[in-house]
Design a protein around this motif. Structure first.
Motif, mmCIF file in Angstrom:
data_model
loop_
_atom_site.group_PDB
_atom_site.id
_atom_site.type_symbol
_atom_site.label_atom_id
_atom_site.label_comp_id
_atom_site.label_asym_id
_atom_site.label_seq_id
_atom_site.Cartn_x
_atom_site.Cartn_y
_atom_site.Cartn_z
ATOM 1 N N ASP A 194 32.904 44.779 40.995
ATOM 2 C CA ASP A 194 33.567 45.972 41.505
ATOM 3 C C ASP A 194 34.965 45.599 41.981
ATOM 4 O OD1 ASP A 194 34.360 48.329 42.487
ATOM 5 O OD2 ASP A 194 32.587 48.712 43.714
ATOM 6 N N GLY B 251 45.500 54.145 35.187
ATOM 7 C CA GLY B 251 44.111 53.753 35.411
ATOM 8 C C GLY B 251 43.172 54.590 34.571
ATOM 9 N N ALA C 208 39.681 52.054 37.911
ATOM 10 C CA ALA C 208 39.344 52.862 39.078
ATOM 11 C C ALA C 208 40.150 52.423 40.294
ATOM 12 C CB ALA C 208 37.853 52.757 39.370
ATOM 13 N N SER C 209 40.419 51.112 40.403
ATOM 14 C CA SER C 209 41.191 50.654 41.562
ATOM 15 C C SER C 209 42.599 51.227 41.504
ATOM 16 C CB SER C 209 41.210 49.127 41.625
ATOM 17 O OG SER C 209 42.328 48.606 40.970
ATOM 18 N N ASN D 50 32.432 55.279 39.632
ATOM 19 C CA ASN D 50 32.447 53.946 39.016
ATOM 20 C C ASN D 50 31.167 53.691 38.240
ATOM 21 O OD1 ASN D 50 34.857 52.863 39.690
ATOM 22 N ND2 ASN D 50 34.160 51.985 41.613
ATOM 23 N N GLY E 187 40.978 49.111 46.488
ATOM 24 C CA GLY E 187 41.534 50.451 46.329
ATOM 25 C C GLY E 187 40.760 51.461 47.155
ATOM 26 N N THR F 253 36.253 49.219 36.643
ATOM 27 C CA THR F 253 36.576 49.221 38.061
ATOM 28 C C THR F 253 38.030 48.846 38.298
ATOM 29 O OG1 THR F 253 35.714 46.986 38.217
ATOM 30 C CG2 THR F 253 34.249 48.757 38.845
ATOM 31 N N GLU G 98 39.668 42.866 47.095
ATOM 32 C CA GLU G 98 38.546 42.703 46.177
ATOM 33 C C GLU G 98 38.450 41.267 45.677
ATOM 34 O OE1 GLU G 98 41.146 44.624 45.723
ATOM 35 O OE2 GLU G 98 41.955 44.524 43.706
ATOM 36 N N SER H 205 37.303 47.675 42.375
ATOM 37 C CA SER H 205 37.965 48.800 43.026
ATOM 38 C C SER H 205 37.739 48.791 44.536
ATOM 39 C CB SER H 205 37.468 50.111 42.433
ATOM 40 O OG SER H 205 36.102 50.258 42.682
ATOM 41 N N ALA I 63 42.233 54.829 42.724
ATOM 42 C CA ALA I 63 42.035 54.925 44.173
ATOM 43 C C ALA I 63 43.339 54.619 44.917
ATOM 44 C CB ALA I 63 40.931 53.966 44.614
ATOM 45 N N GLN I 64 44.019 53.562 44.480
ATOM 46 C CA GLN I 64 45.263 53.183 45.142
ATOM 47 C C GLN I 64 46.294 54.292 45.001
ATOM 48 O OE1 GLN I 64 45.561 50.144 46.874
ATOM 49 N NE2 GLN I 64 47.246 51.371 47.662
#
Lengths: 355, 343
Positions: B67, A310, B127-128, B109, B72, B124, B259, B69, B131-132
């Protein structure tokens, strides 16, 4: 004069942003792996990376041409799964059909789905994101409905050659059939995009659909054609994927469309449309798989790999955008300088004439 | 006069109202167990998370961003809260930590989108993944549960029903409103009031319609974008909290794909992908439509993969309907204008 020369060279360099990112990623992983005592840049390793990247190149081309006309195709992964699942029965080892029949059927189905996508985008005026997203749901859902939880296993050996075939081996570096297929596809699309009027029309439509429409291009038909091509590429990639896995299943290539978008952006395509070079797709695919292979050889845990992936995607796209903007800026500067110089020359000549 | 007023009101309804009404009525008529107090309770409780997420998504879409994310962030904040609870931290503090982390992640973000100028779609999406990955690493990819004790009193309180109406003895005849539903309604109400009564709404529309014009007319677009992404992260963390409390344990993959459902809900509600258009209530109704369809079809015993196909079709149908309604409204406007000129 020297200043201008330097500027010109910087602009050129900035234009090669994908190559820069590629070299950067390769050196990064070579150094990190080297510090751990692993030789990353062996010919066999490089050939593995390129072989893996070849699969993604096919999907990437399909995505890139849609991005060129300012659209997006989220249904690619689902099309790959749906078409191969539906005709997978005919690809099995013990089925008595000629392999060409399911292959052609799968490509034709891809074309039909692409046509539907194109019609939704142009005639029904649905934004590409939503239209292809709906198509993704429908195709993926139908694939699951058709096959339930079964998996079609062990495919025809001759057919599997398109993903597993090896041609020649030069000092550990093996040239495989997927590499050849990907290179051919890139060349064909390069010729179409850069050497034919169709290609010019595609770039023009992407850059400004209204102007393109006014100058006599049938943008609707062109867009439908692009979506058809994109879906056919997806169906073809689906064939290669199932040939590699030796099985057809409804969950195939769940994130392929995202990977394709990522490599298109790393490859220098702009989401706004009308800008990008098809060879960038090869660079983008190599970058993505170098990251993957580098992390695998470092034996990073899979949950951390997602994080690094990512972050690197964001950074790569950021670097690309930055370099592209820089290039544009310098080119604008150069243009201005040139016009000033020309004006000066003209003025000088005028003076001489009078004198 | 009164008739005209009603007409205008009618035109201002978000487009998803019609889809929702059609879906709801059809479900009530066709599916036998759908229109019962018990089932309505279930459906509303399930839809809480999506209503919040679609609100966040619709605001992002309005300003021309997206967005991806959200899912996530739901996983990440849920895992953070659940892990703190497992380690015996007081529930209030744990929830606060979750909300702060979600908001900070949202700001990250916004920073990537505005300062680094990465297209929102890819920023994003990356970013997801981040986060995940945080959620998976913290939880070791296992379901997290916690022991009962004094420190989780607040969680139990939030998970309880605040109002129960008995229409009969069977569970299908009991209508209960949980605290979670109340919280969701309060949050949505606050967002809607902010949207209507402050400059939030008009600024979002302006940013989405033309960012350059918005900037020239004095809207600090960087500040607003980071702010909206932060708000989106804040709402996602609340959604994470709600999921966690509802299921009383947490799987780290809980937010997977949410999402996209949020995008579907927001777009059904009349939001355009290009920004500058759309409505928050529409997105909420879109979320309700989605859950009506899912709930009705699962009651009917239909496979989830078929539900996927149906949702895809509804999306296309809803988009076409949106356009038809828009064209009609436009025509009416033109007609009225012409009439006014003649008079």
């Amino acid at each position: 004069m020297q200043d201008m020369q330097r500027k010109r060279i910087t602009a050129r360099l900035c234009g090669l942003s994908t190559v820069i990112i590629m070299i950067f990623v390769l050196t990064l992983f070579t150094i990190i792996n080297g510090a751990k005592g692993i030789n990353f840049l062996t010919p066999s390793n490089v050939s593995t990376i390129m072989n893996q990247a070849s699969f993604l190149v096919i999907v990437g081309i399909g995505q890139a041409i849609v991005i060129l006309v300012g659209g997006i195709n989220l249904s690619m992964g689902a099309v790959m799964a749906f078409t191969t699942v539906l005709c997978g029965g005919m690809l099995l080892k013990d089925s008595n059909t000629n392999v060409m029949i399911p292959v052609l059927l799968i490509l034709a189905m891809g074309a039909v789905i692409g046509f539907l996508n194109g019609v939704m985008v142009t005639k029904l005026n649905i934004p590409p994101f939503i239209a292809t997203f709906a198509m993704m749901y429908v195709c993926r859902g139908l694939a699951w409905v058709y096959l339930r939880n079964r998996v079609l296993y062990s495919l025809d050996e001759g057919f599997r050659k398109i993903a597993t075939g090896r041609l020649v081996s030069i000092g550990g570096f093996t040239v495989t059939v997927p590499m050849v297929i990907a290179a051919t596809a890139l060349l064909v699309f390069y010729l179409i995009l850069r050497r034919t009027t169709l290609g010019r029309k595609i770039y023009f439509t992407g850059a400004n659909p209204t102007a393109a429409g006014f100058s006599g291009i049938n943008t609707e038909r062109l867009t439908i054609l692009i979506y058809i091509l994109s879906s056919v590429m997806a169906a073809f990639a689906g064939l290669m994927y199932v040939a590699r896995l030796n099985s057809a299943e409804p969950g195939l290539a769940g994130k392929a469309h995202f990977e394709a978008i990522t490599i298109s952006l790393i490859g220098g395509f702009s989401m706004a449309g009308g800008y990008g070079n098809i060879w960038g797709i090869a660079g983008g695919a190599v970058v993505v798989y170098t990251i993957q292979a580098g992390m695998n050889s470092l034996q990073l845990p899979s949950e951390l790999q997602t994080l690094v992936n990512g972050a690197l995607i964001i950074i790569a796209v950021f670097v690309n955008q930055f370099l592209m903007n820089k290039k544009m800026e310098i080119e604008n500067d150069l243009c201005e300088e040139l016009t000033v110089q020309k004006a000066k020359k003209k003025a000088d000549k005028g003076m001489e004439g009078k004198g | 006069m009164t008739k005209k007023k009603i007409n205008i009101r009618f035109n201002n309804l978000p487009n998803s109202t019609y889809v929702f009404i059609v879906a709801f009525v059809l479900a009530s008529v066709i599916v036998p167990n759908f229109f019962t107090p018990g089932n309505i309770t279930t459906m509303l409780t399930q839809a809480c998370v999506m209503m919040i997420l679609s609100t966040a998504m619709s605001m992002c879409l309005m300003m021309g961003c997206i967005d991806l994310s959200l899912g996530g962030m739901v996983s990440m904040t849920g895992v953070i809260i659940a892990i703190l609870l497992r380690n015996g931290v007081h529930a209030g503090l744990a929830i606060l930590a979750g909300i702060v982390s979600g908001t900070v992640f949202g700001m990250f973000n916004g920073f990537v989108v505005t300062k680094m100028k990465v297209p929102p779609f890819i920023a994003t999406f990356g970013a997801s993944g981040i986060a995940q990955s945080i959620a998976n690493t913290l939880s070791n990819e296992r379901t997290i549960s916690w022991e009962q004790g004094s420190h989780v009193k607040l969680v139990n309180l939030l998970g309880s029903n605040i109002l129960t109406v008995y229409f009969g003895p069977r569970p299908a005849q009991i209508l209960s409103i949980s605290a979670l539903l109340l919280i969701t309604v309060i949050i949505l109400a606050i967002v809607l009031v902010l949207f209507k009564k402050t400059t939030l709404g008009s600024n979002l529309y302006a940013l989405g319609a033309n960012e350059e014009t918005a900037r020239l007319s004095g809207i600090d677009n960087v500040k607003w974008k980071i702010g909206i992404y932060a708000l989106s992260g804040f709402l996602a963390s609340l959604a994470g909290m709600i999921v966690m409390i509802r299921t009383n344990s947490l799987q780290p993959t809980v937010g997977d794909g949410l999402e996209f459902q949020a995008v579907v809900a927001a777009v059904l509600g009349g939001n355009s992908m290009k920004g500058g258009k759309g409505s928050v209530p529409g997105a909420i109704l879109g979320a309700l439509t989605l859950y009506t369809v899912r709930n009705a079809m699962s009651l009917w015993g239909i496979d989830t993969s078929v539900v996927m196909v149906v949702i895809g079709c509804i999306l296309v149908f809803g988009m076409v309907l949106n356009q038809v309604v828009n064209t009609l409204a436009e025509k009416k406007k033109l007609y009225r204008r012409a009439e006014g000129k003649e008079a």
